[in-house]
Design a protein around this motif. Sequence first.
Motif, PDB file in Angstrom:
ATOM      1  N   UNK A 165       0.820  -1.202   0.000  1.00 62.65           N
ATOM      2  CA  UNK A 165       0.000   0.000   0.000  1.00 62.65           C
ATOM      3  C   UNK A 165       0.852   1.249   0.000  1.00 62.65           C
ATOM      4  N   UNK A 166       0.309   2.340   0.478  1.00 56.39           N
ATOM      5  CA  UNK A 166       1.082   3.575   0.648  1.00 56.39           C
ATOM      6  C   UNK A 166       0.267   4.556   1.471  1.00 56.39           C
ATOM      7  N   UNK A 167       0.966   5.550   2.038  1.00 55.49           N
ATOM      8  CA  UNK A 167       0.293   6.621   2.754  1.00 55.49           C
ATOM      9  C   UNK A 167      -0.400   7.560   1.767  1.00 55.49           C
ATOM     10  N   UNK A 168      -1.418   8.228   2.254  1.00 55.42           N
ATOM     11  CA  UNK A 168      -1.985   9.345   1.512  1.00 55.42           C
ATOM     12  C   UNK A 168      -1.253  10.619   1.883  1.00 55.42           C
ATOM     13  N   UNK A 169      -1.426  11.654   1.080  1.00 56.43           N
ATOM     14  CA  UNK A 169      -0.768  12.922   1.360  1.00 56.43           C
ATOM     15  C   UNK A 169      -1.735  14.078   1.133  1.00 56.43           C
ATOM     16  N   UNK A 170      -1.692  15.027   2.036  1.00 59.33           N
ATOM     17  CA  UNK A 170      -2.530  16.226   1.946  1.00 59.33           C
ATOM     18  C   UNK A 170      -1.673  17.433   2.280  1.00 59.33           C
ATOM     19  N   UNK A 171      -1.804  18.488   1.480  1.00 55.81           N
ATOM     20  CA  UNK A 171      -1.177  19.771   1.803  1.00 55.81           C
ATOM     21  C   UNK A 171      -2.263  20.814   1.992  1.00 55.81           C
ATOM     22  N   UNK A 172      -2.044  21.654   2.975  1.00 57.11           N
ATOM     23  CA  UNK A 172      -3.016  22.716   3.251  1.00 57.11           C
ATOM     24  C   UNK A 172      -2.275  23.980   3.639  1.00 57.11           C
ATOM     25  N   UNK A 173      -2.888  25.113   3.352  1.00 54.20           N
ATOM     26  CA  UNK A 173      -2.345  26.411   3.744  1.00 54.20           C
ATOM     27  C   UNK A 173      -3.237  26.997   4.833  1.00 54.20           C
ATOM     28  N   UNK A 174      -2.622  27.366   5.941  1.00 53.91           N
ATOM     29  CA  UNK A 174      -3.335  27.983   7.062  1.00 53.91           C
ATOM     30  C   UNK A 174      -2.910  29.440   7.115  1.00 53.91           C
ATOM     31  N   UNK A 175      -3.858  30.325   6.997  1.00 53.06           N
ATOM     32  CA  UNK A 175      -3.572  31.759   6.905  1.00 53.06           C
ATOM     33  C   UNK A 175      -3.979  32.466   8.187  1.00 53.06           C
ATOM     34  N   UNK A 176      -3.051  33.235   8.717  1.00 55.84           N
ATOM     35  CA  UNK A 176      -3.373  34.135   9.834  1.00 55.84           C
ATOM     36  C   UNK A 176      -3.312  35.563   9.300  1.00 55.84           C
ATOM     37  N   UNK A 177      -4.181  36.406   9.816  1.00 56.33           N
ATOM     38  CA  UNK A 177      -4.281  37.771   9.302  1.00 56.33           C
ATOM     39  C   UNK A 177      -4.135  38.781  10.439  1.00 56.33           C
ATOM     40  N   UNK A 178      -3.645  39.962  10.094  1.00 58.40           N
ATOM     41  CA  UNK A 178      -3.467  41.024  11.078  1.00 58.40           C
ATOM     42  C   UNK A 178      -3.749  42.378  10.457  1.00 58.40           C
ATOM     43  N   UNK A 260      -9.961  15.584   9.392  1.00 58.86           N
ATOM     44  CA  UNK A 260      -9.063  15.522  10.552  1.00 58.86           C
ATOM     45  C   UNK A 260      -8.202  16.775  10.641  1.00 58.86           C
ATOM     46  N   UNK A 261      -7.635  17.200   9.516  1.00 55.51           N
ATOM     47  CA  UNK A 261      -6.782  18.392   9.521  1.00 55.51           C
ATOM     48  C   UNK A 261      -7.593  19.622   9.909  1.00 55.51           C
ATOM     49  N   UNK A 262      -8.790  19.712   9.401  1.00 54.24           N
ATOM     50  CA  UNK A 262      -9.640  20.861   9.773  1.00 54.24           C
ATOM     51  C   UNK A 262      -9.979  20.828  11.265  1.00 54.24           C
ATOM     52  N   UNK A 263     -10.134  19.641  11.818  1.00 55.68           N
ATOM     53  CA  UNK A 263     -10.413  19.537  13.251  1.00 55.68           C
ATOM     54  C   UNK A 263      -9.200  20.002  14.064  1.00 55.68           C
ATOM     55  N   UNK A 264      -7.999  19.580  13.628  1.00 55.31           N
ATOM     56  CA  UNK A 264      -6.781  19.986  14.344  1.00 55.31           C
ATOM     57  C   UNK A 264      -6.640  21.502  14.350  1.00 55.31           C
ATOM     58  N   UNK A 265      -6.973  22.137  13.234  1.00 57.15           N
ATOM     59  CA  UNK A 265      -6.799  23.585  13.109  1.00 57.15           C
ATOM     60  C   UNK A 265      -8.132  24.335  13.152  1.00 57.15           C
ATOM     61  N   UNK A 266      -9.040  23.790  13.926  1.00 59.11           N
ATOM     62  CA  UNK A 266     -10.348  24.431  14.076  1.00 59.11           C
ATOM     63  C   UNK A 266     -10.169  25.882  14.531  1.00 59.11           C
ATOM     64  N   UNK A 267     -10.898  26.773  13.879  1.00 65.69           N
ATOM     65  CA  UNK A 267     -10.808  28.191  14.212  1.00 65.69           C
ATOM     66  C   UNK A 267      -9.879  28.980  13.337  1.00 65.69           C
ATOM     67  N   UNK A 268      -9.062  28.276  12.516  1.00 66.44           N
ATOM     68  CA  UNK A 268      -8.141  28.956  11.606  1.00 66.44           C
ATOM     69  C   UNK A 268      -8.682  28.908  10.172  1.00 66.44           C
ATOM     70  N   UNK A 269      -8.275  29.880   9.379  1.00 66.86           N
ATOM     71  CA  UNK A 269      -8.597  29.882   7.945  1.00 66.86           C
ATOM     72  C   UNK A 269      -7.706  28.852   7.253  1.00 66.86           C
ATOM     73  N   UNK A 270      -8.312  27.886   6.595  1.00 68.25           N
ATOM     74  CA  UNK A 270      -7.556  26.764   6.027  1.00 68.25           C
ATOM     75  C   UNK A 270      -8.042  26.449   4.622  1.00 68.25           C
ATOM     76  N   UNK A 271      -7.104  26.207   3.703  1.00 68.55           N
ATOM     77  CA  UNK A 271      -7.433  25.813   2.338  1.00 68.55           C
ATOM     78  C   UNK A 271      -6.581  24.620   1.938  1.00 68.55           C
ATOM     79  N   UNK A 272      -7.218  23.549   1.491  1.00 69.33           N
ATOM     80  CA  UNK A 272      -6.492  22.370   1.012  1.00 69.33           C
ATOM     81  C   UNK A 272      -5.987  22.653  -0.401  1.00 69.33           C
TER      82      UNK A 272
END
Length: 354
Positions: A165-178, A260-272
């Motif tokens: 088999x093999x692992x799956x892979x996901x990349x996401x960008x988490x943006x913080x704003x100021x 799962x990734x969205x749960x880990x970073x709940x509350x942050x702006x996230x785009x896969x």
Amino acid sequence: MPVLDLTSDPIDLCAALVDVPSVSGDEATLADAVELALQKQAPHLELLRSGDAVLARTNLGRERRVLLAGHLDTVPIADNVPSRREGELLYGCGTTDMKSGDAVLAHLAATLTDPRHDLTLVFYDCEEVEAARNGLNRIEREHRDWLRADLAILAEPTNAGVEAGCQGTLRAEITTRGRRAHSARSWHGSNAVHAAAAVLERLNAYTAREVDIDGCVYREGLQAVRIDGGVAMNVVPDECVVTVNFRFAPDRDGAAAEAHVREVFDGFELAVTDLAPGALPGLTEPAAAEFIAATGATPSAKFGWTDVSRFAALGIPAVNYGPGDPNLAHTREEHVDTRQITDAVAVLRRFLAP
């Protein structure tokens, strides 16, 4: 056109394949040579040319079909072509990834004329570049019937072990704003780079999951792989982007991995930005179990993503098995222990011969 002797010692055949440059997008010369060699030396096979991929198969009416696949392309050459031999080691671009595997498959294609399972061989193009160009996409789209099988063996380098088999892979960008401000009057602003510290804290506290599937233990990982932020040396930045990579066990599909990734970073702006599911090992399937028995090896989990995922998505159990140390892939000093080539031929012949 280079002339390939598929019936020769597969070590010599590997050297001949390496000596034909085939950087991704420039595989035509090697594909032509492989096609011509199969035409002349393997008349028992039905052939198909698809772009710069060459496919071959038997049609013996066997109960099961095994698909053997390897990519013809390499990464850019790093002053390591032509090949050279030093004792048991063969050096050159692609020796490990994966012309040694191609040599094993091509040799068996020509010399195994009456296999106990029907065989399909797929020598494909553009594996080392972006997924959209991968030749398997075109083959699946235009010649889906050629990818029918009960087991797929991808000749990726595994040090002649079985990586299932093999692992799956996901990349996401988490943006913080100021809010931008002059750094001399920073209290008028809000620093987005500082805000990214909360993202890193969650990553630092993250505990990776381990999953046992068919006796193979897959370990997940969630890592920051890039941080982008800043406007100028005298400006409080108003945006920061943290790129994370999630390598997930194949018991999660793409949707579950994203959730799962969205749960880990709940509350942050996230785009896969990228997502490729993994592949279950499927070692309990009859053809896969038979192959494992022939190798005499204990399968291990594949850490990383390979094209076995494409076969798994088609419902085909798939494993990685081939000569070469994957840690040497894409390096200037890339080489293969030629004894692994010999061993791989012997194992696959034991599995496939009547």
